[in-house]
Motif scaffolding. Structure first.
Motif, PDB file in Angstrom:
ATOM      1  N   ALA A  90       0.816  -1.209   0.000  1.00 35.89           N
ATOM      2  CA  ALA A  90       0.000   0.000   0.000  1.00 35.89           C
ATOM      3  C   ALA A  90       0.855   1.266   0.000  1.00 35.89           C
ATOM      4  CB  ALA A  90      -0.942   0.001   1.200  1.00 35.89           C
ATOM      5  N   ALA A  91       2.102   1.154   0.403  1.00 32.57           N
ATOM      6  CA  ALA A  91       3.017   2.293   0.338  1.00 32.57           C
ATOM      7  C   ALA A  91       3.387   2.613  -1.114  1.00 32.57           C
ATOM      8  CB  ALA A  91       4.275   2.021   1.155  1.00 32.57           C
ATOM      9  N   LEU A  92       3.112   1.683  -2.019  1.00 27.73           N
ATOM     10  CA  LEU A  92       3.305   1.836  -3.456  1.00 27.73           C
ATOM     11  C   LEU A  92       4.759   2.023  -3.864  1.00 27.73           C
ATOM     12  CD1 LEU A  92       0.251   4.170  -4.153  1.00 27.73           C
ATOM     13  CD2 LEU A  92       0.335   1.684  -4.316  1.00 27.73           C
ATOM     14  N   ASP A  93       5.673   1.527  -3.052  1.00 25.38           N
ATOM     15  CA  ASP A  93       7.089   1.616  -3.405  1.00 25.38           C
ATOM     16  C   ASP A  93       7.400   0.843  -4.678  1.00 25.38           C
ATOM     17  OD1 ASP A  93       7.700   3.252  -1.258  1.00 25.38           O
ATOM     18  OD2 ASP A  93       8.179   1.568   0.071  1.00 25.38           O
ATOM     19  N   PHE A  94       6.662  -0.226  -4.945  1.00 26.22           N
ATOM     20  CA  PHE A  94       6.901  -1.001  -6.158  1.00 26.22           C
ATOM     21  C   PHE A  94       6.638  -0.163  -7.409  1.00 26.22           C
ATOM     22  CE2 PHE A  94       2.432  -1.728  -5.296  1.00 26.22           C
ATOM     23  CZ  PHE A  94       1.831  -1.782  -6.535  1.00 26.22           C
TER      24      PHE A  94
END
Length: 134
Positions: A90-94
């Motif tokens: 959910a942090a969307l680092d990907f």
């Protein structure tokens, strides 16, 4: 004069400012705001309105099949979802690292819901998303 100002705001497409100014005019309780504070309220209202409309447009363009949110994900034992891993995703680092994400699992385990919830999160963070089913 106020009606003229409201009409100009509408023509300039300053809908957030328009709503805040109209609400202030219609309010029976007048707040004692300084000019600086009042302008700050108007600009903040416009900022919020534009941001919200941008997120709404991005969500519509994503063409999600249904509405999903990370807050409503079921982490029961049977599902086998790791809450920490979902929160890391959910942090969307990907996305920031330009990496792909593949969600696999048996039929009916909530893969599409999880993907949609992550997509909504990405839309709220300013990313453009396209939901497709394969």
């Amino acid at each position: 004069m106020n009606n003229e100002t409201l009409e100009k705001m509408k023509q300039l497409r300053l809908f957030g400012m328009y709503d805040a100014f109209r609400t202030n005019l219609e309010s029976s309780v007048k707040e004692s705001l300084t000019t600086d504070q009042f302008i700050s309220v108007l600009v903040a209202s416009e900022w919020d309105d534009r941001r919200n409309r941008s997120v709404e447009r991005t969500i519509r363009a994503a063409a999600f099949r249904y509405k999903a949110s990370l807050e409503h994900i079921d982490y029961s034992i049977e599902r086998g979802l790791d809450r920490n891993q979902v929160h890391r995703l959910a942090a969307l680092d990907f996305i920031k690292e330009h990496k792909d994400l593949f969600i696999t699992g048996s039929t009916g385990t909530g893969k599409s819901y999880l993907a949609t919830a992550l997509g909504y999160q990405a839309c709220q963070n300013g990313y453009k998303v396209l939901y497709v089913n394969t």
